[in-house]
Design a protein around this motif. Structure first.
Motif, mmCIF file in Angstrom:
data_model
loop_
_atom_site.group_PDB
_atom_site.id
_atom_site.type_symbol
_atom_site.label_atom_id
_atom_site.label_comp_id
_atom_site.label_asym_id
_atom_site.label_seq_id
_atom_site.Cartn_x
_atom_site.Cartn_y
_atom_site.Cartn_z
ATOM 1 N N TYR A 451 3.516 -14.518 -20.307
ATOM 2 C CA TYR A 451 4.927 -14.216 -20.508
ATOM 3 C C TYR A 451 5.040 -13.106 -21.544
ATOM 4 O O TYR A 451 4.523 -13.238 -22.670
ATOM 5 C CB TYR A 451 5.671 -15.475 -20.978
ATOM 6 C CG TYR A 451 7.129 -15.299 -21.267
ATOM 7 C CD1 TYR A 451 8.005 -14.855 -20.284
ATOM 8 C CD2 TYR A 451 7.645 -15.589 -22.534
ATOM 9 C CE1 TYR A 451 9.359 -14.690 -20.560
ATOM 10 C CE2 TYR A 451 8.997 -15.448 -22.816
ATOM 11 C CZ TYR A 451 9.841 -14.990 -21.817
ATOM 12 O OH TYR A 451 11.186 -14.831 -22.092
ATOM 13 N N THR A 452 5.680 -11.995 -21.206
ATOM 14 C CA THR A 452 5.770 -10.830 -22.079
ATOM 15 C C THR A 452 7.210 -10.368 -22.182
ATOM 16 O O THR A 452 7.920 -10.326 -21.167
ATOM 17 C CB THR A 452 4.916 -9.669 -21.525
ATOM 18 O OG1 THR A 452 3.571 -10.115 -21.322
ATOM 19 C CG2 THR A 452 4.912 -8.481 -22.477
ATOM 20 N N VAL A 453 7.642 -10.021 -23.395
ATOM 21 C CA VAL A 453 8.943 -9.399 -23.576
ATOM 22 C C VAL A 453 8.756 -8.076 -24.302
ATOM 23 O O VAL A 453 7.951 -7.965 -25.239
ATOM 24 C CB VAL A 453 9.932 -10.287 -24.370
ATOM 25 C CG1 VAL A 453 10.386 -11.465 -23.524
ATOM 26 C CG2 VAL A 453 9.328 -10.770 -25.677
ATOM 27 N N TRP A 454 9.461 -7.048 -23.834
ATOM 28 C CA TRP A 454 9.432 -5.724 -24.438
ATOM 29 C C TRP A 454 10.706 -5.540 -25.249
ATOM 30 O O TRP A 454 11.803 -5.535 -24.706
ATOM 31 C CB TRP A 454 9.315 -4.657 -23.359
ATOM 32 C CG TRP A 454 8.011 -4.741 -22.628
ATOM 33 C CD1 TRP A 454 7.726 -5.458 -21.504
ATOM 34 C CD2 TRP A 454 6.782 -4.095 -23.006
ATOM 35 N NE1 TRP A 454 6.415 -5.309 -21.148
ATOM 36 C CE2 TRP A 454 5.804 -4.480 -22.049
ATOM 37 C CE3 TRP A 454 6.423 -3.239 -24.050
ATOM 38 C CZ2 TRP A 454 4.491 -4.014 -22.110
ATOM 39 C CZ3 TRP A 454 5.112 -2.788 -24.115
ATOM 40 C CH2 TRP A 454 4.159 -3.177 -23.150
ATOM 41 N N VAL A 455 10.544 -5.431 -26.571
ATOM 42 C CA VAL A 455 11.687 -5.373 -27.479
ATOM 43 C C VAL A 455 11.631 -4.082 -28.294
ATOM 44 O O VAL A 455 10.582 -3.448 -28.432
ATOM 45 C CB VAL A 455 11.707 -6.593 -28.421
ATOM 46 C CG1 VAL A 455 11.778 -7.886 -27.620
ATOM 47 C CG2 VAL A 455 10.484 -6.598 -29.342
ATOM 48 N N SER A 456 12.776 -3.683 -28.821
ATOM 49 C CA SER A 456 12.816 -2.467 -29.637
ATOM 50 C C SER A 456 12.023 -2.690 -30.922
ATOM 51 O O SER A 456 11.942 -3.803 -31.453
ATOM 52 C CB SER A 456 14.255 -2.075 -29.949
ATOM 53 O OG SER A 456 14.904 -3.093 -30.675
ATOM 54 N N PHE A 457 11.437 -1.598 -31.426
ATOM 55 C CA PHE A 457 10.550 -1.675 -32.581
ATOM 56 C C PHE A 457 10.807 -0.486 -33.500
ATOM 57 O O PHE A 457 10.905 0.659 -33.049
ATOM 58 C CB PHE A 457 9.093 -1.665 -32.116
ATOM 59 C CG PHE A 457 8.086 -1.836 -33.227
ATOM 60 C CD1 PHE A 457 7.744 -3.091 -33.693
ATOM 61 C CD2 PHE A 457 7.471 -0.724 -33.798
ATOM 62 C CE1 PHE A 457 6.815 -3.243 -34.712
ATOM 63 C CE2 PHE A 457 6.539 -0.865 -34.817
ATOM 64 C CZ PHE A 457 6.211 -2.130 -35.274
ATOM 65 N N ASN A 458 10.956 -0.767 -34.812
ATOM 66 C CA ASN A 458 11.164 0.273 -35.808
ATOM 67 C C ASN A 458 9.824 0.591 -36.462
ATOM 68 O O ASN A 458 9.295 -0.216 -37.237
ATOM 69 C CB ASN A 458 12.167 -0.202 -36.861
ATOM 70 C CG ASN A 458 12.506 0.881 -37.873
ATOM 71 O OD1 ASN A 458 11.658 1.683 -38.257
ATOM 72 N ND2 ASN A 458 13.756 0.893 -38.319
ATOM 73 N N PRO A 459 9.210 1.769 -36.170
ATOM 74 C CA PRO A 459 7.885 2.080 -36.705
ATOM 75 C C PRO A 459 7.872 2.375 -38.193
ATOM 76 O O PRO A 459 6.813 2.366 -38.826
ATOM 77 C CB PRO A 459 7.472 3.314 -35.896
ATOM 78 C CG PRO A 459 8.764 3.984 -35.550
ATOM 79 C CD PRO A 459 9.742 2.871 -35.340
ATOM 80 N N ASP A 468 17.041 -7.312 -28.906
ATOM 81 C CA ASP A 468 17.194 -6.115 -28.075
ATOM 82 C C ASP A 468 16.032 -6.058 -27.090
ATOM 83 O O ASP A 468 15.027 -5.384 -27.308
ATOM 84 C CB ASP A 468 17.222 -4.868 -28.957
ATOM 85 C CG ASP A 468 17.467 -3.593 -28.160
ATOM 86 O OD1 ASP A 468 17.943 -3.698 -27.012
ATOM 87 O OD2 ASP A 468 17.172 -2.497 -28.684
ATOM 88 N N VAL A 469 16.181 -6.800 -25.999
ATOM 89 C CA VAL A 469 15.116 -6.916 -24.991
ATOM 90 C C VAL A 469 15.324 -5.873 -23.901
ATOM 91 O O VAL A 469 16.389 -5.797 -23.299
ATOM 92 C CB VAL A 469 15.103 -8.326 -24.370
ATOM 93 C CG1 VAL A 469 14.008 -8.431 -23.321
ATOM 94 C CG2 VAL A 469 14.911 -9.380 -25.455
ATOM 95 N N HIS A 470 14.301 -5.089 -23.638
ATOM 96 C CA HIS A 470 14.404 -4.030 -22.639
ATOM 97 C C HIS A 470 13.761 -4.412 -21.315
ATOM 98 O O HIS A 470 14.133 -3.856 -20.281
ATOM 99 C CB HIS A 470 13.771 -2.743 -23.170
ATOM 100 C CG HIS A 470 14.625 -2.033 -24.170
ATOM 101 N ND1 HIS A 470 15.129 -0.774 -23.969
ATOM 102 C CD2 HIS A 470 15.083 -2.427 -25.391
ATOM 103 C CE1 HIS A 470 15.849 -0.408 -25.011
ATOM 104 N NE2 HIS A 470 15.840 -1.404 -25.891
ATOM 105 N N ALA A 471 12.824 -5.318 -21.327
ATOM 106 C CA ALA A 471 12.161 -5.721 -20.081
ATOM 107 C C ALA A 471 11.370 -6.986 -20.347
ATOM 108 O O ALA A 471 11.123 -7.365 -21.500
ATOM 109 C CB ALA A 471 11.253 -4.610 -19.562
ATOM 110 N N GLY A 472 10.980 -7.647 -19.278
ATOM 111 C CA GLY A 472 10.173 -8.856 -19.393
ATOM 112 C C GLY A 472 9.204 -8.975 -18.234
ATOM 113 O O GLY A 472 9.377 -8.356 -17.179
ATOM 114 N N GLU A 473 8.166 -9.757 -18.453
ATOM 115 C CA GLU A 473 7.179 -10.017 -17.415
ATOM 116 C C GLU A 473 6.821 -11.501 -17.444
ATOM 117 O O GLU A 473 6.648 -12.077 -18.515
ATOM 118 C CB GLU A 473 5.907 -9.191 -17.636
ATOM 119 C CG GLU A 473 6.120 -7.688 -17.648
ATOM 120 C CD GLU A 473 4.864 -6.947 -18.059
ATOM 121 O OE1 GLU A 473 3.881 -6.972 -17.303
ATOM 122 O OE2 GLU A 473 4.876 -6.356 -19.161
ATOM 123 N N LEU A 474 6.691 -12.087 -16.279
ATOM 124 C CA LEU A 474 6.295 -13.482 -16.161
ATOM 125 C C LEU A 474 5.391 -13.627 -14.943
ATOM 126 O O LEU A 474 5.787 -13.289 -13.826
ATOM 127 C CB LEU A 474 7.514 -14.392 -16.027
ATOM 128 C CG LEU A 474 7.229 -15.878 -15.778
ATOM 129 C CD1 LEU A 474 6.482 -16.489 -16.960
ATOM 130 C CD2 LEU A 474 8.528 -16.639 -15.529
#
Length: 502
Positions: A451-459, A468-474
């Motif tokens: 299970y993966t979630v792609w979220v915004s990240f402040n470098p 702030d979820v941009h995409a997901g994988e299951l």
């Protein structure tokens, strides 16, 4: 599509699990993080030989790959405790190596690329070899252990980690030299090809030089009054693939067999020097490699094929009986000898484990105090570890008992992460520099799901925004072992699986 309430709950659990991981006490240790059994005296201290391979997926006979000839590693596996489900924390060389050599996750080392040194960027964290050095071991590095360059301060983390200057093969500088003879009879710069040693500068290759140097160090340490920690890093099968696709798999497998011969010579020397009865041997890879899965011929993802790695430990008298006088546990085997047979691995563990567990596990197996679990945050703590100790898996008494060890794999979880610069592929999508990272993919692997979630990240602040979820994988692993069918969107209207519920 907005997440359901259940989806938001799971996202919170994802983030919460990373934090919770830092605070619990691993089984097999007491509340202070020490081994529950008596520690040996320095005279009885076990040596450690840590073998790290670059870009090695589970393409080994001991992991069930019948296409591979890897008899020497398989022989090691037959005397070892082999973990079937071990996972790296990020599928890139420098972040992964810094992670498991410090026992900290990438979000703590703050290294997601190749361009920073954790002691400056994050904290003055102790490393595995540094800890052994501080406990009386002579620590030595041969080949690619830390990733060279900025990520190890252009010094392989010397002088912190090593008693002597790390060794790098002189032939490394010829990596891009034209040594591959083409159909035109001329030499070309393809890096994966059968080579004539007469065409190679210095008449040798890096991994052959590393093996020779490592054996020389073993010979010197045989008469030493101090125990040793020797890390040997092999470059193969890490290679830029420049063959047509029809030849990539063949070239990768050939590179694995070549690397297996080097491991075979190294372990055979351990036997010849009568060190096999006093030396722990740990074998692993920094991450895997895709050979066409998902249309990829690289790493740079959270999929199993790039995060799933081999991991095994030989412990004298514990995973195998002590060798008798004159007995060889690791006689060299030619991978292409027609009489060589596939050896079955020894004990196997099905539980999911992580490479950040390497630090506490090696310390405990060697009889040293297991470093305590890290608090959260732990940037101010020099010595602690974020991985679970695996010592409980070695608590068996009868060497003839069932060779498959099972805890409760459904309760075990492995974490990985990967950065991206944009929502859609672009020129730097695979290896973004820190300043370009805009999203982080946090991934949970259980025995049933990935299970993966792609979220915004402040470098700049090293912060992920899980709202702030941009995409997901299951992916359902049993029915979709290659993780080709993403079921994330199909679950948004209903219940997502209870990934973190025992």
């Amino acid at each position: 599509m907005p997440l359901s309430d259940r989806g938001l709950l799971l996202l919170g659990l994802v983030l919460g699990s990373f934090c919770t991981l830092l605070g619990s006490v691993a089984p097999g240790n007491n509340s202070k993080g020490h081994l529950t059994e008596a520690e040996p005296s320095r005279a009885d201290a076990l040596n450690v030989l840590l073998i790290i391979v670059d870009d090695l997926r589970l393409s080994l006979g001991c992991y069930g790959d019948k296409l591979i000839r890897s008899p020497n590693i398989d022989q090691l596996a037959s005397h070892s405790l082999l973990f079937q489900n071990a996972f790296a924390q990020q599928a890139v060389c420098a972040p992964s190596r810094v992670s498991f050599l410090t026992g900290r996750r990438p979000d703590t080392t703050r290294l997601y690329d190749f361009n920073s040194y954790w002691r400056v960027q994050a904290g003055n964290f102790s490393t595995i070899p540094q800890y052994f050095k501080e406990n009386g071991y002579v620590t030595m590095s041969v080949g690619k252990v830390f990733h060279p360059g900025i990520s190890s301060n252009h010094s392989d983390d010397s002088p912190y980690s090593w008693s002597v200057l790390p060794y790098h093969p002189s032939s490394e500088k010829y990596e891009n030299t034209k040594t591959c003879k083409g159909p035109d009879g001329e030499l070309h710069a393809n890096l994966i090809c059968p080579v004539d040693m007469a065409d190679i500068p210095e008449g040798t290759l890096p991994d052959k030089q590393s093996t020779k140097k490592a054996i020389q160090l073993l010979e010197k340490m045989k008469t030493s009054s101090s125990p040793f920690f020797l890390a040997v890093g092999y470059h193969k099968p890490h290679i830029p693939f420049r063959y047509p696709k029809r030849k990539i798999r063949q070239s990768y497998f050939a590179s694995v067999s070549y690397m297996d011969t080097q491991v075979g010579h190294l372990l055979s020397a351990l036997d010849d020097l009568q060190l096999a009865n006093s030396t722990i041997v740990a074998f692993t890879s920094d991450h895997g490699w895709a050979l066409g899965e998902h249309g990829e011929w690289a790493k740079y993802s959270n999929f199993d094929v790039t995060t799933h790695v081999p991991l095994m430990f030989y412990v004298p008298g514990r995973t195998a009986p002590l060798p008798e006088a004159g007995e060889k546990l690791f006689p060299y085997i030619d991978p292409f000898d027609s009489i060589s047979e596939l050896m079955e691995p020894g004990r196997q563990v099905q539980d999911l484990v992580e490479l950040v567990s390497l630090f506490p596990t090696l310390a405990g197996l060697a009889g040293l105090h297991v470093p305590p679990r890290c608090p959260s945050p732990s940037f101010h703590v020099e010595l602690c570890r974020e991985g679970h100790s695996l010592l409980n898996h070695f608590q068996f008494h009868d060497l003839e008992e069932d060779l498959t060890l099972r805890g409760n794999p459904r309760e075990s979880i492995a974490y990985s992460q990967y950065p991206r610069p944009a929502d859609y592929p672009q020129w730097n999508s695979d290896k973004p520099s820190l300043k370009d990272i805009k999203f982080m993919g946090y991934s949970i692997r259980t025995i049933d799901y990935r299970y993966t979630v792609w979220v915004s990240f402040n470098p700049h602040e090293f912060l992920a925004n899980f709202s702030d979820v941009h995409a997901g994988e299951l992916y359902f692993v049993d029915s979709d072992p290659l993780q080709d069918y993403n079921m994330y969107n199909e679950t948004q209207g209903g219940d997502l699986p209870q990934l973190l519920t025992p």
